[in-house]
Design a protein around this motif. Structure first.
Motif, PDB file in Angstrom:
ATOM      1  N   ARG A  86      -5.616 -36.848 -16.092  1.00 57.99           N
ATOM      2  CA  ARG A  86      -5.685 -36.342 -17.462  1.00 57.99           C
ATOM      3  C   ARG A  86      -5.569 -34.827 -17.528  1.00 57.99           C
ATOM      4  O   ARG A  86      -5.059 -34.280 -18.502  1.00 57.99           O
ATOM      5  N   PHE A  87      -6.040 -34.137 -16.487  1.00 56.67           N
ATOM      6  CA  PHE A  87      -5.947 -32.673 -16.527  1.00 56.67           C
ATOM      7  C   PHE A  87      -4.496 -32.207 -16.471  1.00 56.67           C
ATOM      8  O   PHE A  87      -4.147 -31.154 -17.022  1.00 56.67           O
ATOM      9  N   THR A  88      -3.606 -33.008 -15.830  1.00 61.54           N
ATOM     10  CA  THR A  88      -2.190 -32.640 -15.813  1.00 61.54           C
ATOM     11  C   THR A  88      -1.555 -32.856 -17.179  1.00 61.54           C
ATOM     12  O   THR A  88      -0.646 -32.126 -17.562  1.00 61.54           O
ATOM     13  N   LEU A  89      -2.048 -33.845 -17.918  1.00 63.60           N
ATOM     14  CA  LEU A  89      -1.553 -34.060 -19.277  1.00 63.60           C
ATOM     15  C   LEU A  89      -1.954 -32.895 -20.175  1.00 63.60           C
ATOM     16  O   LEU A  89      -1.142 -32.397 -20.965  1.00 63.60           O
ATOM     17  N   ARG A  90      -3.201 -32.458 -20.038  1.00 61.61           N
ATOM     18  CA  ARG A  90      -3.672 -31.324 -20.839  1.00 61.61           C
ATOM     19  C   ARG A  90      -2.912 -30.047 -20.469  1.00 61.61           C
ATOM     20  O   ARG A  90      -2.577 -29.233 -21.334  1.00 61.61           O
TER      21      ARG A  90
END
Length: 257
Positions: A175-179
């Motif tokens: 999810r941090f890569t999506l953000r």
């Protein structure tokens, strides 16, 4: 002995594989507008025998008649490096195509499938489609980096144009890569490069998710930051891979919280 001279159709196949990286024989048949697979397979066989292309093909019990997946082989470099618009340094990746991960290959095949879908839908609605793969976008230095999976524009009969960036999210992406990717888009919108270079409004962003869970997460996250960032200067839609082919897009709206 020198390789035989390639036909225009065989050169087209090489250019398609350069653009899309991986294509099934079915994709290639569609993109060539061949009425039957026989002619397509004839050209593919010649290109394979001369080491211009290679293929992944698995025949196993219960797998059915799955089409072979084709990609460029080292023999294609000499041909492609003489084609205008293709940079020699980009061709070096061809040496590594045969060891790409299954996720990478599936990602590339999805882009090809989505392009095929868009061409069919555009023909039905009498739109003119201009589609750019990630490879095509290498020549356009003003596009956001890392590059999106695709960029396309559709022109209707009134010559009105709508433009889109396409992001296909892989299953298992943290999810941090999506953000982080959303942050890159906000910075890109803020700097105004696209509008300055093209004199066009910023494109709509299409986010294609691997699961419904990721779609729900992204929509909530985007809605939360929508009014606090430059994202409100464009439109953002999210869907799953299945939804991309059925037109089930959800528009991101500001959160009421």
């Amino acid at each position: 002995m020198d390789n035989p001279t390639l036909t225009d159709k065989q050169r087209t196949i090489l250019k398609l594989l350069y653009r899309f990286r991986f294509l099934t024989s079915t994709h290639i048949q569609h993109l060539l507008n061949d009425k039957t697979p026989r002619l397509t397979n004839y050209h593919l066989k010649i290109l394979t025998s001369q080491n211009y292309i290679n293929k992944h093909y698995t025949r196993s019990l219960g797998s059915g008649n799955q089409p072979a997946i084709y990609f460029l082989a080292s023999g294609s470099i000499k041909v492609l490096q003489n084609i205008e618009g293709i940079e020699t340094k980009t061709l070096q990746r061809i040496y590594r195509e045969k060891i790409r991960s299954q996720q990478f290959i599936s990602h590339a095949l999805f882009i090809a499938q989505y392009y095929q879908y868009l061409t069919t839908e555009s023909a039905k609605s009498k739109h003119t489609l201009h589609f750019f793969t990630k490879t095509d976008l290498l020549a356009h230095k003003y596009i956001i980096h890392p590059l999106p999976d695709a960029y396309f524009a559709r022109v209707d009969e009134k010559l009105e144009t709508k433009r889109y960036f396409v992001e296909v999210i892989d299953e298992g992406a943290p999810r941090f890569t999506l953000r982080k990717r959303i942050e890159q888009y906000t910075d890109y919108i803020d700097n105004g490069t696209f509008e300055e270079v093209t004199s066009h409004p910023f494109p709509t962003i299409l986010l294609i998710c691997p699961t419904l869970g990721i779609q729900i997460y992204l929509k909530k996250y985007l809605a939360k930051i929508y009014d606090e960032s430059s994202l409100d200067q464009t439109s953002i839609y999210v869907t799953t891979q299945d939804g991309a082919f059925s037109g089930e897009w959800e528009k991101v709206e500001p959160s009421d919280e």
